[in-house]
Design a protein around this motif. Structure first.
Motif, mmCIF file in Angstrom:
data_model
loop_
_atom_site.group_PDB
_atom_site.id
_atom_site.type_symbol
_atom_site.label_atom_id
_atom_site.label_comp_id
_atom_site.label_asym_id
_atom_site.label_seq_id
_atom_site.Cartn_x
_atom_site.Cartn_y
_atom_site.Cartn_z
ATOM 1 N N GLU A 148 -14.314 5.368 -9.593
ATOM 2 C CA GLU A 148 -13.203 4.834 -8.801
ATOM 3 C C GLU A 148 -12.566 5.868 -7.884
ATOM 4 O OE1 GLU A 148 -8.948 2.480 -9.421
ATOM 5 O OE2 GLU A 148 -10.191 2.986 -11.151
ATOM 6 N N ALA A 149 -12.328 7.065 -8.353
ATOM 7 C CA ALA A 149 -11.660 8.086 -7.536
ATOM 8 C C ALA A 149 -12.496 8.435 -6.306
ATOM 9 C CB ALA A 149 -11.381 9.333 -8.376
ATOM 10 N N GLN A 150 -13.808 8.613 -6.493
ATOM 11 C CA GLN A 150 -14.673 8.932 -5.356
ATOM 12 C C GLN A 150 -14.752 7.764 -4.372
ATOM 13 O OE1 GLN A 150 -18.529 10.614 -6.414
ATOM 14 N NE2 GLN A 150 -17.704 11.356 -8.388
ATOM 15 N N ARG A 151 -14.870 6.555 -4.937
ATOM 16 C CA ARG A 151 -14.952 5.365 -4.080
ATOM 17 C C ARG A 151 -13.691 5.213 -3.234
ATOM 18 N NH1 ARG A 151 -15.469 1.712 -7.860
ATOM 19 N NH2 ARG A 151 -13.310 0.963 -7.787
ATOM 20 N N GLU A 152 -12.537 5.397 -3.852
ATOM 21 C CA GLU A 152 -11.280 5.249 -3.122
ATOM 22 C C GLU A 152 -11.147 6.312 -2.040
ATOM 23 O OE1 GLU A 152 -9.092 2.833 -3.234
ATOM 24 O OE2 GLU A 152 -10.370 1.810 -4.673
ATOM 25 N N GLN A 153 -11.597 7.525 -2.313
ATOM 26 C CA GLN A 153 -11.517 8.598 -1.323
ATOM 27 C C GLN A 153 -12.356 8.271 -0.082
ATOM 28 O OE1 GLN A 153 -13.631 12.500 -1.755
ATOM 29 N NE2 GLN A 153 -11.525 13.302 -1.949
ATOM 30 N N LEU A 154 -13.559 7.791 -0.300
ATOM 31 C CA LEU A 154 -14.435 7.457 0.821
ATOM 32 C C LEU A 154 -13.908 6.247 1.606
ATOM 33 C CD1 LEU A 154 -17.988 7.981 -0.755
ATOM 34 C CD2 LEU A 154 -16.714 9.525 0.753
ATOM 35 N N LEU A 155 -13.432 5.241 0.886
ATOM 36 C CA LEU A 155 -12.920 4.044 1.564
ATOM 37 C C LEU A 155 -11.656 4.354 2.356
ATOM 38 C CD1 LEU A 155 -13.487 1.390 -1.248
ATOM 39 C CD2 LEU A 155 -14.761 1.614 0.897
ATOM 40 N N THR A 156 -10.787 5.196 1.814
ATOM 41 C CA THR A 156 -9.576 5.593 2.542
ATOM 42 C C THR A 156 -9.943 6.357 3.799
ATOM 43 O OG1 THR A 156 -8.300 5.698 0.486
ATOM 44 C CG2 THR A 156 -7.425 6.886 2.386
ATOM 45 N N THR A 157 -10.924 7.239 3.698
ATOM 46 C CA THR A 157 -11.378 7.992 4.878
ATOM 47 C C THR A 157 -11.929 7.042 5.939
ATOM 48 O OG1 THR A 157 -11.924 9.920 3.512
ATOM 49 C CG2 THR A 157 -12.952 9.785 5.697
ATOM 50 N N MET A 158 -12.761 6.082 5.521
ATOM 51 C CA MET A 158 -13.327 5.130 6.480
ATOM 52 C C MET A 158 -12.231 4.286 7.126
ATOM 53 S SD MET A 158 -16.479 2.413 6.083
ATOM 54 C CE MET A 158 -15.915 1.724 4.537
ATOM 55 N N SER A 159 -11.267 3.834 6.341
ATOM 56 C CA SER A 159 -10.175 3.024 6.882
ATOM 57 C C SER A 159 -9.370 3.810 7.907
ATOM 58 C CB SER A 159 -9.265 2.554 5.736
ATOM 59 O OG SER A 159 -8.153 1.849 6.242
ATOM 60 N N THR A 160 -9.074 5.051 7.598
ATOM 61 C CA THR A 160 -8.310 5.900 8.527
ATOM 62 C C THR A 160 -9.112 6.180 9.784
ATOM 63 O OG1 THR A 160 -7.266 6.936 6.597
ATOM 64 C CG2 THR A 160 -7.019 8.053 8.716
ATOM 65 N N TYR A 161 -10.380 6.406 9.628
ATOM 66 C CA TYR A 161 -11.269 6.684 10.765
ATOM 67 C C TYR A 161 -11.293 5.505 11.736
ATOM 68 C CZ TYR A 161 -15.712 7.727 13.183
ATOM 69 O OH TYR A 161 -16.687 7.966 14.119
ATOM 70 N N PHE A 162 -11.399 4.301 11.204
ATOM 71 C CA PHE A 162 -11.379 3.122 12.073
ATOM 72 C C PHE A 162 -10.002 2.928 12.723
ATOM 73 C CE2 PHE A 162 -15.135 1.309 9.649
ATOM 74 C CZ PHE A 162 -15.976 1.308 10.740
ATOM 75 N N ARG A 163 -8.952 3.269 11.983
ATOM 76 C CA ARG A 163 -7.599 3.047 12.500
ATOM 77 C C ARG A 163 -7.295 3.951 13.693
ATOM 78 N NH1 ARG A 163 -2.784 4.015 8.445
ATOM 79 N NH2 ARG A 163 -4.458 3.414 7.004
ATOM 80 N N VAL A 164 -7.931 5.111 13.779
ATOM 81 C CA VAL A 164 -7.680 6.031 14.902
ATOM 82 C C VAL A 164 -8.831 5.980 15.902
ATOM 83 C CG1 VAL A 164 -6.181 7.542 13.566
ATOM 84 C CG2 VAL A 164 -8.665 7.979 13.598
ATOM 85 N N ASP A 165 -9.503 4.824 15.948
ATOM 86 C CA ASP A 165 -10.552 4.589 16.947
ATOM 87 C C ASP A 165 -11.701 5.589 16.869
ATOM 88 O OD1 ASP A 165 -9.184 2.387 17.996
ATOM 89 O OD2 ASP A 165 -7.973 3.681 19.291
ATOM 90 N N GLY A 166 -12.095 5.987 15.653
ATOM 91 C CA GLY A 166 -13.291 6.811 15.467
ATOM 92 C C GLY A 166 -13.115 8.275 15.806
ATOM 93 N N SER A 167 -11.928 8.815 15.645
ATOM 94 C CA SER A 167 -11.697 10.237 15.911
ATOM 95 C C SER A 167 -11.569 10.983 14.588
ATOM 96 C CB SER A 167 -10.417 10.429 16.734
ATOM 97 O OG SER A 167 -10.062 11.799 16.785
ATOM 98 N N ALA A 168 -12.514 11.875 14.309
ATOM 99 C CA ALA A 168 -12.474 12.648 13.069
ATOM 100 C C ALA A 168 -11.267 13.575 13.047
ATOM 101 C CB ALA A 168 -13.764 13.448 12.899
ATOM 102 N N GLU A 169 -10.923 14.123 14.217
ATOM 103 C CA GLU A 169 -9.789 15.055 14.293
ATOM 104 C C GLU A 169 -8.472 14.339 13.958
ATOM 105 O OE1 GLU A 169 -12.155 14.784 16.510
ATOM 106 O OE2 GLU A 169 -13.155 16.746 16.318
ATOM 107 N N LYS A 170 -8.248 13.148 14.541
ATOM 108 C CA LYS A 170 -7.017 12.398 14.259
ATOM 109 C C LYS A 170 -6.983 11.928 12.803
ATOM 110 C CE LYS A 170 -6.331 10.691 18.981
ATOM 111 N NZ LYS A 170 -6.254 9.468 19.849
ATOM 112 N N ALA A 171 -8.141 11.510 12.308
ATOM 113 C CA ALA A 171 -8.197 11.074 10.913
ATOM 114 C C ALA A 171 -7.875 12.236 9.983
ATOM 115 C CB ALA A 171 -9.572 10.502 10.596
ATOM 116 N N ALA A 172 -8.357 13.427 10.295
ATOM 117 C CA ALA A 172 -8.106 14.601 9.462
ATOM 118 C C ALA A 172 -6.611 14.906 9.367
ATOM 119 C CB ALA A 172 -8.869 15.804 10.014
#
Length: 427
Positions: free
Chosen positions: A350-374
């Motif tokens: 669960e912890a790993q899954r949530e980390q990856l899903l949160t990263t993907m959600s944030t990445y989509f929310r900032v229009d695919g910018s790794a820098e903004k997501a970071a």
């Protein structure tokens, strides 16, 4: 000794007579009250006419154009004067039926309670004047006897006023419940599209004072508890925005049909009003133009409410997020697709899954910018890129390919809006 005995005897006699005199005085006062009440009862029509005239002269709500008719007010006044006179005459079993009947009737007529109370004050003032005039004209009662009666008269006034107020409030509350039930039933007719009878929608619209053609939306708001209002005072708040509305409360939602102008700012004003008043969350349908289209709009408003992600605004518009709405509108299909797209990612701890899903959600929310997501995730941009590559490996899809990216986004929306996607729906 004889003189002493005589004084003692006289004193004893005087002491014994005192209560007899008091009782006699009370009896005389009661007798005078009965005589005066009997005389005034013979003049009851005349007294009622005079009192009715005074009430109409002083209170506009009781005048010719008012909800109370001439005969209506006269009969009420006559009954209440008769009640007071029979109480004054010490008749047994005189009930408070007259003032109670007046209170119920005035509530049904919509006469303000303050006006009803004022009418009773005028009535008793006129009644007391009639008592004094009758006593002076006929000599039935002395001034002292009138003073003795005054306490009873004003006690009867208090009894009558209390009875009329209680009856008024009870009837007004019952009428309010009836009106709410009737209005709720009419709203239900609109929400169900007339239940096979299109003409009933038109009739319901007329009774709800809503247009049949116009610009409408349906609002579905989540209630804070069983059958509790989700949008307190919503009707007057929308009325201030020049919007008509009609609402129905169900055990789990408050549902409304809102009629608004077709200008561009109307939806914004509606949403702002909902955001101010909503206790939890609300979903808003797309606009539609005829009330017989309400059932479809209701479904879309329910989808908008169900499709709101936890981080979203309290008010969700169907038109603002069509893809999440599509996911929610076909939950079983979306759940199956989400599970297939995310693949092995869903089998992680669960912890790993949530980390990856949160990263993907944030990445989509900032229009695919790794820098903004970071920046939002408080990590390095290379960490975000590493996690995205890990998602690609587990799902077999690439964020660089548009179709793959769209599938990943849909799968993410299914997870956000349909928690059951964590398990394969066919297992």
């Amino acid at each position: 000794m004889g003189a002493l005995l005589s004084e003692e005897s006289t004193g004893t006699t005087t002491t014994a007579k005192a209560p007899v005199d008091a009782v006699s005085a009370d009896a005389v006062s009661v007798d005078a009250a009965r005589r005066l009440a009997t005389a005034l009862l013979r003049r009851l029509p005349e007294l009622a006419e005079a009192t009715t005239r005074h009430i109409r002269e002083e209170l506009s709500v009781y005048q010719a154009s008012a909800p109370t008719g001439q005969d209506d007010l006269y009969l009420s006044v006559r009954d209440n004067i008769e009640f007071t006179l029979r109480r004054l005459a010490r008749e047994e079993d005189v009930s408070l039926a007259a003032p109670r009947s007046t209170g119920r009737l005035r509530a049904e007529q919509g006469v303000p309670l303050a006006s009803v109370q004022s009418a009773f004050r005028i009535g008793y003032r006129t009644f007391w004047g009639s008592m004094v005039a009758e006593a002076a004209r006929t000599g039935i009662a002395t001034d002292a006897e009138l003073v003795a009666m005054a306490g009873d008269v004003w006690r009867f006034n208090d009894e009558s006023t209390t009875a009329v107020v209680n009856a008024y409030n009870e009837r007004a509350a019952a009428l309010m419940v009836q009106r709410d039930q009737q209005r709720s039933a009419l709203v239900d007719v609109v929400l169900r599209g007339g239940m096979g009878n299109p003409g009933s929608v038109l009739e319901a619209a007329d009774l709800l004072t809503l247009p049949y053609d116009g610009t409408f939306v349906v609002v579905v708001a989540q209630v804070p508890g069983l059958a509790r209002q989700a949008l307190p005072d919503i009707e007057p708040a929308l009325r201030d925005q020049d919007m008509g509305s009609a609402w129905r409360l169900t055990p789990d939602a408050q549902i409304g049909v809102v009629s608004m102008r077709g200008d561009d700012g109307a939806m914004g004003r509606l949403v702002e009003t909902l955001r101010v008043l909503t206790v939890h969350r609300a979903g808003v349908s797309p606009r539609y133009t005829r009330l017989d289209q309400t059932p479809q709009a209701l479904h879309l408003a329910q989808v908008a409410l169900a499709g709101a992600a936890p981080h979203d605004e309290t008010v969700s518009l169907f038109d603002d997020a069509p893809l999440p709405m599509l996911v929610v509108s076909a939950p079983s299909t979306a759940s199956r697709i989400g599970h297939q797209v995310l693949g092995e990612l869903m089998d992680l701890p669960e912890a790993q899954r949530e980390q990856l899903l949160t990263t993907m959600s944030t990445y989509f929310r900032v229009d695919g910018s790794a820098e903004k997501a970071a920046k939002l995730l408080f990590c390095h941009a290379n960490t975000v890129r590493y996690r995205l590559r890990r998602i690609e490996q587990l799902s077999g899809r690439s964020f660089e390919r548009r179709l793959d990216s769209a599938e990943l986004y849909i799968a993410l929306q299914a997870l956000l809006h349909l928690p059951g996607v964590v398990r394969d729906p066919l297992e």
